[in-house]
Design an enzyme around this catalytic site. Structure first.
Site, PDB file in Angstrom:
ATOM      1  N   LEU A  23      35.602  53.744  42.107  1.00  0.00           N
ATOM      2  CA  LEU A  23      36.653  52.891  41.423  1.00  0.00           C
ATOM      3  C   LEU A  23      36.156  52.138  40.149  1.00  0.00           C
ATOM      4  CD1 LEU A  23      38.856  51.499  44.390  1.00  0.00           C
ATOM      5  CD2 LEU A  23      39.425  53.265  42.891  1.00  0.00           C
ATOM      6  N   MET A  28      26.605  43.701  40.481  1.00  0.00           N
ATOM      7  CA  MET A  28      25.981  43.740  41.670  1.00  0.00           C
ATOM      8  C   MET A  28      26.246  44.772  42.730  1.00  0.00           C
ATOM      9  SD  MET A  28      25.773  39.786  43.190  1.00  0.00           S
ATOM     10  CE  MET A  28      27.529  39.559  43.151  1.00  0.00           C
ATOM     11  N   VAL A  96      43.801  46.836  47.109  1.00  0.00           N
ATOM     12  CA  VAL A  96      45.217  46.247  46.533  1.00  0.00           C
ATOM     13  C   VAL A  96      45.776  47.167  45.416  1.00  0.00           C
ATOM     14  CG1 VAL A  96      45.981  44.267  45.263  1.00  0.00           C
ATOM     15  CG2 VAL A  96      44.204  44.259  47.477  1.00  0.00           C
ATOM     16  N   ASP A 139      31.284  32.667  41.833  1.00  0.00           N
ATOM     17  CA  ASP A 139      31.458  33.759  41.009  1.00  0.00           C
ATOM     18  C   ASP A 139      33.160  33.933  40.403  1.00  0.00           C
ATOM     19  OD1 ASP A 139      30.539  35.628  39.314  1.00  0.00           O
ATOM     20  OD2 ASP A 139      30.598  37.223  40.517  1.00  0.00           O
ATOM     21  N   LYS A 141      35.828  34.436  38.289  1.00  0.00           N
ATOM     22  CA  LYS A 141      35.866  35.183  36.921  1.00  0.00           C
ATOM     23  C   LYS A 141      37.180  36.048  36.936  1.00  0.00           C
ATOM     24  CE  LYS A 141      32.489  38.630  38.197  1.00  0.00           C
ATOM     25  NZ  LYS A 141      31.068  39.278  37.953  1.00  0.00           N
ATOM     26  N   ASN A 144      37.304  38.962  39.457  1.00  0.00           N
ATOM     27  CA  ASN A 144      37.288  38.804  40.897  1.00  0.00           C
ATOM     28  C   ASN A 144      38.571  38.040  41.261  1.00  0.00           C
ATOM     29  OD1 ASN A 144      34.896  39.807  41.738  1.00  0.00           O
ATOM     30  ND2 ASN A 144      33.787  37.856  41.283  1.00  0.00           N
TER      31      ASN A 144
END
Length: 911
Positions: A23, A28, A96, A139, A141, A144
């Site tokens: 995807l 990371m 999702v 994190d 942002k 996310n």
């Protein structure tokens, strides 16, 4: 990752996940779409980069990630699984459907102010919950933040913490850093080890700034430049870029982006409350956001300018507080509620006929949500506390559908196995109250009675809340006017305040009320309540209507639209034009037309998003559940009939505007042939013996003979209201039902050649079965020796067969309920439907003419008002209507304080 690594990963996880494709790839991890084999669901698997995994170690990483696995919040994407396999560190999350906030910003650059505030408030709510569990995201942002039906879900929650803790300070060995430069807090940018919740608040403030301004607070040509600006420079006021940002939003953004953690909000909840207007913010940051220096000892010009506005707000809040004692006024709050994967909401369940029923119920104070959810091939009730998140399974409620609360919230009523039951919220005790065959909804009244709609929607009864004798409604008194409305039961009834009247659906999609004391029935129209049918479009029309304490009627409209009118419950008068409130709510099949929505008396509303389940496609299904979809467009198909040669499929369709029309589908060559005639509205269709013509019943009792392929018109067979053809017994004889007479009758009609007029008097009526039962769906066997039919003469609807001509007692072939028997072409099998299951019996011999029922197929297929299945030539497949593919969901949408919004959207426009 290379194909070699993809193959290694796929092989290592093959016993649990089928990895389909990549995807995306981030700093990371690489993300893959996979199929969870155990739970049969799509998931997203994030695999940490090999160089990162090498310095972490699997055992420590999995140990640290357990902390975040326990986070359960409507706006936090949950963690399903994690581990180490073949040298890879991975974790598994729900897949999702939707986009990330980054995708949306890349497309739109800036968001609407209300949308930006709502997203930020929801994320702040998630952060506040996590921070109280001592978990910091680290994190935050746009990448996310996932948007599911427009509602945010925070992903990778605590993953950065797990990586950091597991690495033990060795992150520099990987060449990676935690946090994205544009959204790093100053303390992150300077590599401080002990971060607090205020680091997340800064990052969320940066995301809000970008949604409003179109770019992050600090930009630069390199990560080093961005970090340097974060540490040394003030954030420009957002109003310098976008002047329309309201003062309180600009002030909240500025305070969240203060360089010193001590100058930011104490908690994410404070940020949320200031953004939504639940609390005021007076600070130097607010003044700086307007480009003014703080002044001490006297009011600044900005403060003087704001003073009248502040005074007005205070007055309004005071008035609202006085008008609702004990209820603090606050703005509506939107959020998503994530239910356990093992117990999703079940839309169809075990309701009679396999039709969609309302699965959601709220207690009057909005604290408790009860819903019918999946439970090992059946349904049962689950209870979710919306305040503290507590979740319970209500044992003994297997097979439940249509839950509803008692007025005090101590009991939940529901139906299971055609019995009305109640379960205690406190003790879990289940008590059976009364048999309720084929129920279509109920409500618990303030006077101790439960009103129930039974027998396929045709009768209303009253059941004492403690059990006991069931009482029918009093006989109604009809007006003498020639256009007086005919009696109809109220479907999906709801008590109006006081308990004297019930509200619900009748006369198709019209909204009606009925008196519990007199039985009188009134139609709700824009001109006032009427006993006569109104002219034109004066009637209020919608499905599953509800009265809510804000003084409104809400009801469903085509396409999953929720609409409302202001309504005076004392005079039963409509006081505004219709307003469409929201769309995309799951709406069930044509037979029930219910909405998956519940409203509490305190102004909380919960609903399930989804397609309009009335839309469907035709499929052939075999006994193993394999489906072959026919190449015809998705539409609202109603009853249908397959010609004897299995080539032509006649069906009635309903357009988005609500118009019904006849269509003939060519199964051999494709193509659709519509039949239109403005004078007639078709309600039933059936093929004649030669498949060259059809009988079409129109509203008002007109029965036409229509030639296949004719664009309009037809020969009138007879015009007698109340006679409804069902099937041909032979070339000249119809099996028909008469609405005013219980039982089954045959009508012998001499049909002349096509195009010739029928001769008056060529219709003779012959009673076949007269046992007081309500008979449906008569169907002769191909050799004419037997007639199958559905009847409730002995209780719940069952499938019977009788010899032709009738002799002896009819034979009941179904067990535990059934409807709509249909013969195979060779007459050896009789298929019938029972809810979501199709059974068949076989003809065996004269001593025991029919075998015991055998299960053929189970699944969620449409149940319409007439024929809803047909049989292939070889008798091994069924033609069915398939609705939306997903019949469950584990995501619900919630709005609190909704009445405030409703009063603004639908004000009273006239007395």
């Amino acid at each position: 990752m290379s194909d070699t690594i993809f193959d290694r990963l796929s092989t290592a996880l093959a016993d649990r996940y089928a990895i389909e494709r990549e995807l995306g790839e981030g700093g990371m991890a690489t993300v893959y779409l996979a199929r969870d084999l155990k739970h049969d669901r799509n998931v997203a698997i994030k695999v940490l980069r090999p160089e990162l995994a090498a310095v972490l170690g699997g055992e420590r990483f999995v140990q640290e990630i357990k902390t975040t696995a326990n986070l359960q919040h409507p706006h936090i994407l949950p963690l399903f699984d994690s581990g180490e396999v073949a040298g890879f560190l991975y974790y598994v999350m729900p897949y999702v459907e939707g986009e990330t906030l980054r995708d949306k910003l890349n497309r739109d650059t800036q968001l609407g102010i209300e949308e930006a505030v709502r997203i930020t408030a929801d994320v702040a709510d998630a952060l506040d919950y996590a921070h109280r569990q001592n978990v910091i995201h680290r994190d935050i942002k746009p990448e996310n933040i996932l948007l599911h039906d427009g509602r945010p879900l925070v992903a990778d929650f605590g993953i950065a913490l797990a990586v950091s803790a597991a690495a033990g300070g060795r992150m520099t060995e990987t060449g990676l850093s935690l946090g994205t430069p544009h959204y790093m807090s100053p303390e992150q940018a300077t590599a401080e080890k002990d971060l607090t919740n205020r680091s997340d608040i800064y990052s969320l403030g940066a995301v809000l700034y970008e949604m409003l301004a179109g770019e992050p607070p600090h930009t630069g040509s390199s990560a080093q430049q961005v970090i340097m600006k974060i540490v040394t420079e003030e954030v420009p006021p957002v109003t310098k870029v976008r002047k329309a940002v309201p003062p309180h939003v600009a002030a909240a953004t500025a305070k969240a982006l203060e360089r010193l953690p001590a100058d930011r909000f104490q908690s994410a909840a404070e940020l949320r409350d200031v953004l939504t207007g639940a609390r005021a913010l007076v600070s130097d940051a607010a003044q700086r956001s307007e480009g003014l220096a703080p002044r001490r000892g006297r009011l600044s010009r900005a403060a003087l300018w704001l003073l009248p506005w502040v005074v007005s707000v205070v007055v309004v809040l005071a008035v609202l507080a006085l008008s609702r004692p004990g209820t603090p006024a606050s703005l509506p709050r939107h959020f998503d509620l994530l239910l356990p994967d093992s117990a999703p909401v079940e839309f169809i369940g075990e309701a009679f006929g396999g039709v969609g029923q309302t699965a959601l119920a709220l207690s009057s104070d909005g604290t408790l949500l009860a819903y019918a959810g999946s439970a090992g091939g059946t349904t049962q009730l689950y209870l979710r506390n919306l305040r503290d998140g507590a979740f319970r399974t209500l044992a003994g409620t297997e097979g439940a559908n249509y839950p509803f609360f008692s007025p005090d919230g101590s009991w939940i009523g529901f139906f299971a196995d055609d019995v009305l039951k109640k379960v205690s919220v406190g003790t879990g005790q289940v008590i059976a109250l009364a048999p309720t065959p084929n129920p279509y909804g109920a409500d618990w009244g303030p006077r101790g009675d439960i009103v129930v709609n039974i027998k396929d929607g045709t009768e209303n009864i009253l059941v004492p809340e403690a059990g006991g004798s069931v009482r029918p409604f009093p006989a109604h008194t009809e007006g003498a006017a020639p256009r007086a409305i005919a009696y109809r039961a109220i479907q999906f009834p709801r008590f109006l305040p006081g308990g004297e009247w019930i509200l619900g659906g009748c006369l198709g999609n019209a909204v009606c009320i009925r008196s519990v004391e007199t039985g009188d029935q009134l139609l709700i129209t824009r001109s006032g309540p009427q006993k006569q049918l109104p002219n034109g479009e004066d009637a209020v029309r919608g499905t599953h209507p509800m009265y809510i304490p804000s003084g409104h009627l809400i009801y469903g409209r085509p396409g999953g639209v929720l609409a409302a009118v202001a309504f005076d419950v004392g005079s039963f008068s409509v006081q505004s034009d219709e307003v469409q409130l929201m769309q995309g709510i799951r709406r069930e099949s044509p037979l029930t037309r219910t909405f998956q929505l519940a409203v509490s008396e305190d102004g909380t509303v919960v609903w399930a998003a989804g397609e309009d389940a009335r839309m469907g496609v035709f499929v052939w299904a075999d006994g193993a559940g394999r489906l072959d979809t026919l190449d015809f467009p998705r539409a609202q198909y109603n009853e249908f009939d397959l010609s004897d040669d299995r080539r032509w499929l006649a069906t009635i369709t309903t357009s988005e505007s609500g118009q019904d029309e006849l269509r003939v589908l060519d199964l051999a060559r494709g193509g659709t042939f519509p039949w239109r005639d403005a004078r007639f509205r078709p309600t039933w269709v059936g093929w004649g013996p030669t498949s060259q013509w059809l009988l079409v019943t129109s509203r008002g009792g007109v029965v036409l003979r229509v030639r296949r392929g004719a664009p309009s018109g037809g020969d009138t067979v007879f015009n007698e209201p109340g006679i409804y053809p069902n099937a041909f017994l032979n070339d000249t004889t119809l099996l028909a039902l008469r609405s005013s007479v219980y039982g089954l009758r045959a009508y012998t009609v001499r049909f002349p050649a096509l195009g010739a007029d029928l001769i008056a008097g060529d219709i003779a009526e012959t009673p076949l079965i007269e046992d007081g039962g309500n008979h449906l769906f008569p169907e002769p066997s191909p050799d004419g020796a037997w007639i199958s039919y559905t009847s409730n003469a002995s209780g719940p609807f069952e499938v019977y067969v009788t010899r032709n001509p009738p002799e002896g007692q009819p034979i009941r072939v179904s067990r535990g309920g059934g409807e709509l028997g249909m013969w195979s072409a060779d007459g050896r099998r009789l298929y019938y439907r029972n809810g979501r299951r199709w059974h068949y019996v076989e003809r065996t011999g004269d001593v025991e003419p029919f075998s015991e029922p055998r299960l053929f197929l189970q699944g969620s297929f449409h149940n319409v008002s007439g024929k809803d299945h047909a049989i292939s030539e070889d008798g091994r497949r069924l033609l069915l209507l398939r609705g939306p593919p997903d019949e469950t969901t584990n995501v619900l949408h919630v709005i609190t304080n909704w009445f405030e919004e409703l009063e603004r959207l639908v004000p009273r426009e006239r007395n």
